[in-house]
Motif scaffolding. Sequence first.
Motif, short mmCIF file in Angstrom:
data_model
loop_
_atom_site.label_atom_id
_atom_site.label_comp_id
_atom_site.label_asym_id
_atom_site.label_seq_id
_atom_site.Cartn_x
_atom_site.Cartn_y
_atom_site.Cartn_z
N GLY A 165 32.46 35.74 34.10
CA GLY A 165 33.54 35.64 34.87
C GLY A 165 34.41 34.54 35.12
N GLY A 166 33.58 33.43 35.34
CA GLY A 166 34.31 32.21 35.51
C GLY A 166 34.90 31.59 34.15
N ILE A 167 34.25 31.64 33.34
CA ILE A 167 34.72 31.31 32.01
C ILE A 167 36.03 31.84 31.50
CG2 ILE A 167 34.34 30.96 29.30
CD1 ILE A 167 31.41 30.16 30.17
N SER A 168 35.90 33.41 31.57
CA SER A 168 36.98 34.23 31.11
C SER A 168 38.25 34.15 32.00
CB SER A 168 36.69 35.53 31.07
OG SER A 168 36.21 35.99 32.39
N THR A 169 38.08 33.65 33.48
CA THR A 169 39.25 33.67 34.25
C THR A 169 39.60 32.31 34.39
OG1 THR A 169 37.67 33.43 36.08
CG2 THR A 169 38.42 35.62 35.60
N SER A 170 39.24 31.13 34.05
CA SER A 170 39.45 29.68 34.26
C SER A 170 39.94 29.11 33.00
CB SER A 170 38.38 29.00 35.08
OG SER A 170 37.49 28.79 34.20
N SER A 171 39.87 29.74 32.06
CA SER A 171 40.28 29.40 30.66
C SER A 171 41.15 30.40 29.82
CB SER A 171 39.19 28.74 29.92
OG SER A 171 38.15 29.99 29.33
N THR A 172 41.55 29.96 28.54
CA THR A 172 42.09 30.96 27.75
C THR A 172 41.11 31.45 26.78
OG1 THR A 172 42.49 29.14 25.88
CG2 THR A 172 44.11 29.37 27.61
N VAL A 173 39.71 31.58 27.06
CA VAL A 173 38.97 32.07 26.27
C VAL A 173 38.72 33.66 26.82
CG1 VAL A 173 36.39 32.31 25.89
CG2 VAL A 173 37.38 30.03 26.15
N ALA A 211 33.62 34.85 25.98
CA ALA A 211 32.83 34.28 26.83
C ALA A 211 31.43 35.27 27.10
CB ALA A 211 33.58 34.49 28.39
N ILE A 212 31.34 36.43 26.77
CA ILE A 212 30.07 37.03 26.96
C ILE A 212 28.93 36.61 25.87
CG2 ILE A 212 28.99 39.33 26.46
CD1 ILE A 212 31.45 40.66 27.77
N GLY A 213 29.76 36.30 24.44
CA GLY A 213 28.98 36.05 23.47
C GLY A 213 28.21 34.39 23.58
N VAL A 214 29.30 33.52 24.15
CA VAL A 214 28.90 32.37 24.51
C VAL A 214 27.52 32.22 25.57
CG1 VAL A 214 29.46 30.14 25.57
CG2 VAL A 214 31.02 30.95 23.77
N VAL A 215 27.91 32.94 26.64
CA VAL A 215 26.91 32.74 27.61
C VAL A 215 25.68 33.40 27.46
CG1 VAL A 215 26.35 33.46 30.28
CG2 VAL A 215 28.64 32.72 29.47
N PHE A 216 25.64 34.75 26.81
CA PHE A 216 24.24 35.22 26.60
C PHE A 216 23.51 34.60 25.31
CE2 PHE A 216 25.52 38.37 23.40
CZ PHE A 216 24.46 38.47 22.40
N THR A 217 24.07 34.22 24.46
CA THR A 217 23.51 33.58 23.52
C THR A 217 22.77 32.17 23.80
OG1 THR A 217 25.50 32.76 22.69
CG2 THR A 217 24.54 34.63 21.50
N SER A 218 23.58 31.57 24.80
CA SER A 218 23.04 30.09 25.08
C SER A 218 21.85 30.46 26.14
CB SER A 218 24.25 29.44 25.93
OG SER A 218 25.26 29.33 25.31
N LEU A 219 21.99 31.49 26.97
CA LEU A 219 20.68 31.64 27.82
C LEU A 219 19.56 32.20 27.21
CD1 LEU A 219 22.83 33.10 31.00
CD2 LEU A 219 21.61 30.71 30.98
N PHE A 220 20.06 33.19 26.30
CA PHE A 220 18.88 33.78 25.42
C PHE A 220 18.20 32.57 24.65
CE2 PHE A 220 17.24 36.29 21.70
CZ PHE A 220 16.41 36.88 22.54
N ALA A 221 18.97 31.61 23.99
CA ALA A 221 18.45 30.57 23.28
C ALA A 221 17.35 29.75 24.24
CB ALA A 221 19.34 29.67 22.64
N LEU A 222 18.01 29.44 25.26
CA LEU A 222 17.19 28.66 26.59
C LEU A 222 15.91 29.28 26.83
CD1 LEU A 222 16.71 26.32 28.54
CD2 LEU A 222 18.07 27.69 30.09
#
Length: 301
Positions: free
Chosen positions: A84-92, A97-108
């Motif tokens: 929510g923060g990424i999609s509302t505070s940027s042009t992404v 934003a969903i793809g960036v967040v869940f792949t990053s956390l899953f990789a972690l």
Amino acid sequence: MDLLRELLLAPLEFGFMQNALLVSVVAAAVCGLLSCWLVLMGWSLMGEAVAHSILPGIVLAYLFGVPMAVGAFVFGMLAVALIGGISTSSTVKHDTAIGVVFTSLFALGLVLISRTPSETHLQHILFGNVLGTSRTDLIQVLCLGALTAAVLLIKRRDFTLLAFDRTFAHTIGLSATGLSAVLLMLLALTTVTALQTLGIILVVAMLVIPGATAMLLTRTFGRMLIVASASAVLSALVGVYLSYWGDVATGGTIVLVQSAQFAMAYLFAPRKGVLGRLAHRRRRPVAHRLDQSAATIERIP
């Protein structure tokens, strides 16, 4: 009859099979309920994001000796907040934003698993280990499942209005943002509930397929809820028995049974199935010609 009785009752002689069946049914019923709203609201990708993002929370909870459900829920809500923060505070865009967040956390989570010595196999979190369900796990699933189902059923009118007409819901005084937040919290709880049965990777299927199947078979939302839950519970029961007698992965078998139900609905649903629509199109010209003939006969003096 004796053979059928043997097939059905023999697995129940073992305590681990009793636990597996009960956990699978509860998790499937809750997933079936929630999947209806996820499908209607177009939140299927959000369900996948939450399911994959909880992996590092589970590993960290194991390391610090706290219940895995706590770590999973915290990271599930963290993923929602980040998206929510990424999609509302940027042009992404939201899906990006969903793809960036869940792949990053899953990789972690995968990195943490690879560096975490464990007497229990944390890899079971990825693919599920329903046959290893303990009494503690069973109680946890029953409590979380009952809580999630109760909130969904009590607030079902508000959630349904939110799904069909967000603007009207806001007009009559409902907080669309608040209802969305509650629904996302329930999504995180449902993911934790189904984690033991299906694992992170397969839980997404049970959050989407039952609702999609019920949508093809029903015309009202009330019936959709019933059909989705019944479909999910049936797939859980059949999947557990098939995995026992076939000695195959339980979570994968449950999802395959559910996928087979969707395929049958997709093909044979009376009004929305592929073959049903074809048959309806073939009948329409005939009916139209009969109506025209009847009208012509009526005009003959």
